[in-house]
Design an enzyme around this catalytic site. Structure first.
Site, PDB file in Angstrom:
ATOM      1  N   ARG A 210       0.867  -1.180   0.000  1.00  0.00           N
ATOM      2  CA  ARG A 210       0.000   0.000   0.000  1.00  0.00           C
ATOM      3  C   ARG A 210       0.904   1.231   0.000  1.00  0.00           C
ATOM      4  O   ARG A 210       1.504   1.563   1.006  1.00  0.00           O
ATOM      5  CB  ARG A 210      -0.850  -0.033   1.275  1.00  0.00           C
ATOM      6  CG  ARG A 210      -1.946   0.990   1.345  1.00  0.00           C
ATOM      7  CD  ARG A 210      -2.439   1.110   2.785  1.00  0.00           C
ATOM      8  NE  ARG A 210      -1.534   1.936   3.561  1.00  0.00           N
ATOM      9  CZ  ARG A 210      -1.275   1.787   4.852  1.00  0.00           C
ATOM     10  NH1 ARG A 210      -1.813   0.824   5.535  1.00  0.00           N
ATOM     11  NH2 ARG A 210      -0.441   2.602   5.475  1.00  0.00           N
TER      12      ARG A 210
ATOM     13  N   HIS B  97      -3.292   4.489   4.838  1.00  0.00           N
ATOM     14  CA  HIS B  97      -4.381   3.506   5.026  1.00  0.00           C
ATOM     15  C   HIS B  97      -5.700   4.102   4.528  1.00  0.00           C
ATOM     16  O   HIS B  97      -6.414   3.491   3.740  1.00  0.00           O
ATOM     17  CB  HIS B  97      -4.491   3.116   6.489  1.00  0.00           C
ATOM     18  CG  HIS B  97      -5.705   2.306   6.796  1.00  0.00           C
ATOM     19  ND1 HIS B  97      -5.846   1.002   6.375  1.00  0.00           N
ATOM     20  CD2 HIS B  97      -6.856   2.617   7.435  1.00  0.00           C
ATOM     21  CE1 HIS B  97      -7.033   0.549   6.772  1.00  0.00           C
ATOM     22  NE2 HIS B  97      -7.668   1.506   7.413  1.00  0.00           N
TER      23      HIS B  97
ATOM     24  N   TYR C  19       4.663   5.744  11.195  1.00  0.00           N
ATOM     25  CA  TYR C  19       4.984   4.365  11.575  1.00  0.00           C
ATOM     26  C   TYR C  19       5.799   3.588  10.558  1.00  0.00           C
ATOM     27  O   TYR C  19       6.113   2.434  10.783  1.00  0.00           O
ATOM     28  CB  TYR C  19       3.700   3.596  11.921  1.00  0.00           C
ATOM     29  CG  TYR C  19       2.635   3.585  10.838  1.00  0.00           C
ATOM     30  CD1 TYR C  19       2.704   2.681   9.787  1.00  0.00           C
ATOM     31  CD2 TYR C  19       1.567   4.486  10.865  1.00  0.00           C
ATOM     32  CE1 TYR C  19       1.735   2.661   8.798  1.00  0.00           C
ATOM     33  CE2 TYR C  19       0.586   4.468   9.885  1.00  0.00           C
ATOM     34  CZ  TYR C  19       0.671   3.561   8.855  1.00  0.00           C
ATOM     35  OH  TYR C  19      -0.289   3.554   7.877  1.00  0.00           O
TER      36      TYR C  19
HETATM   37  C1  LIG Z   1     -13.900  -5.900  12.704  1.00  0.00           C
HETATM   38  C2  LIG Z   1     -13.133  -4.653  12.511  1.00  0.00           C
HETATM   39  N1  LIG Z   1     -12.123  -4.353  13.341  1.00  0.00           N
HETATM   40  C3  LIG Z   1     -11.412  -3.227  13.164  1.00  0.00           C
HETATM   41  C4  LIG Z   1     -11.710  -2.359  12.153  1.00  0.00           C
HETATM   42  C5  LIG Z   1     -10.878  -1.110  11.927  1.00  0.00           C
HETATM   43  N2  LIG Z   1     -10.022  -1.323  10.760  1.00  0.00           N
HETATM   44  C6  LIG Z   1     -10.376  -0.845   9.551  1.00  0.00           C
HETATM   45  S1  LIG Z   1      -9.266  -1.273   8.379  1.00  0.00           S
HETATM   46  C7  LIG Z   1      -8.289  -2.088   9.479  1.00  0.00           C
HETATM   47  C8  LIG Z   1      -7.019  -2.743   9.037  1.00  0.00           C
HETATM   48  C9  LIG Z   1      -7.229  -3.786   7.999  1.00  0.00           C
HETATM   49  O1  LIG Z   1      -5.995  -4.213   7.472  1.00  0.00           O
HETATM   50  P1  LIG Z   1      -5.895  -5.235   6.288  1.00  0.00           P
HETATM   51  O2  LIG Z   1      -6.842  -6.362   6.506  1.00  0.00           O
HETATM   52  O3  LIG Z   1      -4.467  -5.567   6.113  1.00  0.00           O
HETATM   53  O4  LIG Z   1      -6.452  -4.427   5.023  1.00  0.00           O
HETATM   54  P2  LIG Z   1      -5.843  -3.096   4.359  1.00  0.00           P
HETATM   55  O5  LIG Z   1      -6.525  -1.949   5.023  1.00  0.00           O
HETATM   56  O6  LIG Z   1      -4.376  -3.099   4.531  1.00  0.00           O
HETATM   57  O7  LIG Z   1      -6.245  -3.145   2.910  1.00  0.00           O
HETATM   58  C10 LIG Z   1      -8.835  -2.015  10.749  1.00  0.00           C
HETATM   59  C11 LIG Z   1      -8.226  -2.615  11.957  1.00  0.00           C
HETATM   60  C12 LIG Z   1     -12.799  -2.683  11.307  1.00  0.00           C
HETATM   61  N3  LIG Z   1     -13.161  -1.914  10.286  1.00  0.00           N
HETATM   62  N4  LIG Z   1     -13.478  -3.849  11.499  1.00  0.00           N
END
Ligand SMILES: Cc1ncc(C[n+]2csc(CCOP(=O)(O)OP(=O)(O)O)c2C)c(N)n1
Ligand SMILES: [Mg+2]
Length: 391
Positions: A281, A285, A294
């Site tokens: 990415r 985020h 970070y």
């Molecule tokens: C169940 C849940 N826990 C926490 C969140 C907050 N949250 C949104 S995106 C994210 C990280 C997700 O990371 P990843 O699966 O690697 O996907 P990326 O964003 O890197 O595409 C978090 C913790 C959420 N949306 N849903």
């Protein structure tokens, strides 16, 4: 109080503790068909060929996806969107996998699959509606064969398996093969969610025609992938009872070949597959995040050298598959798309306050209808309020 019961003094900062994973995923060889230098290489398991027109159309889709994503990021910065989740860097993982889908296959996206949405013919302006707050959906999943974006991390893996089990049961009922498959997207962070492990179990137990597609973009907001995985995710599949493969997620050709093979297997009744696409990415985020807090510039530079667009462009130029006219035409198409997205976004109609009552039930129950009427009367009574114009 004895010293023994005191917690040990913290020796490092919280972020250093997070980083200090004792075991790192062991390096493995992801499937690759196009090196970062633009050299076409062979892989024994994927002896695929592409026509010149296919190479060019992959490039075109990569460029359009990036241009759309950049435009949306800019629109958020201009206050036109409440939020945006940039996918810059993940174009090959998304275009390569989405273009492996056949018309009847169904995709279950996260909130970042903008390249998938474009490849499936979703109106990019409609997609922006979710991020502008003008809609809770944006498109018809049955028409585009892409479900709505899911914000709840990992939840769509279970939805995808349920859907795939339905396909499987129908195939069993007619004593045939599934003939259609499901592609479930999720991230490296989501791989730690119980939902994803449960989805793996159910998919394996029922031989569901589903391909799990993890975009390992190395980060889950500020949490590095080392915190999620002690072995490459692709290896985890074996423990659940189905094959997993790691692919260079910045190589659109490899992603397409690997996903096509996995979807073919699922359609033919061979059960689930897991693909771990190694990507990065490049941006934040979301537009609410500041990745400089970070991660290091050096990491960004390493991945910039593996850029999915640059490598395909190098190949097209070196093999003279694309000439200056082609690249100019693609750039012009990207600018046209950006202008349409810009204008369309600003013209998205504001929804009336009553839409919160819509799409809750197929047949609206009397109690909800009464609440809708009450709300309408309340708004109508507000001087200059949101309901004053009768909406
Ligand atoms: C169940 C849940 N826990 C926490 C969140 C907050 N949250 C949104 S995106 C994210 C990280 C997700 O990371 P990843 O699966 O690697 O996907 P990326 O964003 O890197 O595409 C978090 C913790 C959420 N949306 N849903
Ligand atoms: Mg991630």
């Amino acid at each position: 109080v004895s010293q023994t019961f005191l917690p040990p003094a913290r020796r490092t900062s919280p972020s250093a503790v997070l980083r200090a994973a004792p075991v790192r995923p062991r390096p493995s060889e992801p499937v690759q068909l196009l090196t970062p230098d633009g050299e076409r290489v062979e892989h024994p398991d994927y002896p695929v060929t592409f026509s010149d027109a296919e190479y060019r159309s992959f490039y075109r889709d990569l460029v359009l996806a990036r241009r759309f994503d950049d435009e949306a990021t800019a629109l958020q910065r201009q206050g036109e969107l409440g939020l945006w989740a940039p996918m810059r860097g993940q174009e090959a993982a998304q275009v390569g996998s989405a273009r492996a889908l056949q018309a009847r296959d169904m995709a279950f996206p996260t909130y970042r699959e903008h390249g998938v949405a474009l490849c499936r013919g979703i109106d990019p302006v409609a997609l922006l509606g979710l991020f502008r707050g003008t809609t809770l959906g944006g498109w018809d999943p049955a028409e585009h064969r892409v479900q709505l974006y899911t914000i709840v991390v990992g939840a769509q893996a279970l939805h995808a398996v349920g859907y795939a089990m339905g396909i499987g049961l129908e195939a069993t009922a007619r004593s045939g093969t599934p003939d259609e498959a499901v592609l479930a997207y999720f991230g490296d962070g989501a791989s730690s969610q119980g939902d994803v492990s449960e989805a793996f179990v159910w998919a394996a137990s029922f031989d569901a025609p589903v391909v799990f597609f993890c975009q390992n973009n190395q980060w889950a907001i500020s949490v590095p992938v080392e915190r999620q995985l002690r072995v490459p995710l692709a290896q985890r599949a074996q423990g659940f009872g189905f094959p997993g493969v790691q692919v260079d997620g910045n190589d659109v050709l490899a992603v397409h070949a690997v996903t096509s093979a996995a979807l073919d297997a699922a359609r033919s009744g061979a059960g689930p597959r897991l693909i771990e696409a190694m990507t990065y990415r490049m941006g934040a985020h979301t537009t609410s995040d500041d990745p400089t807090r970070y991660r290091l510039d050096a990491e960004l530079e390493t991945w910039r050298a593996r850029d999915p667009l640059t490598r395909l462009r190098r190949f097209l130029e070196q093999q003279q598959v694309g000439d200056a006219g082609f690249f100019a035409e693609v750039d012009a198409a990207a600018e046209t798309l950006a202008a349409q997205v810009r204008a369309g976004c600003r013209e998205l109609p504001d929804p009336g306050p009553e839409v919160i009552f819509d799409d809750v039930y197929v047949d609206e129950p009397p109690r909800l209808r009464a609440q809708r009427e009450q709300h309408r009367a309340y708004l109508a009574g507000l001087e200059d309020g949101p309901g004053a114009d009768g909406r």
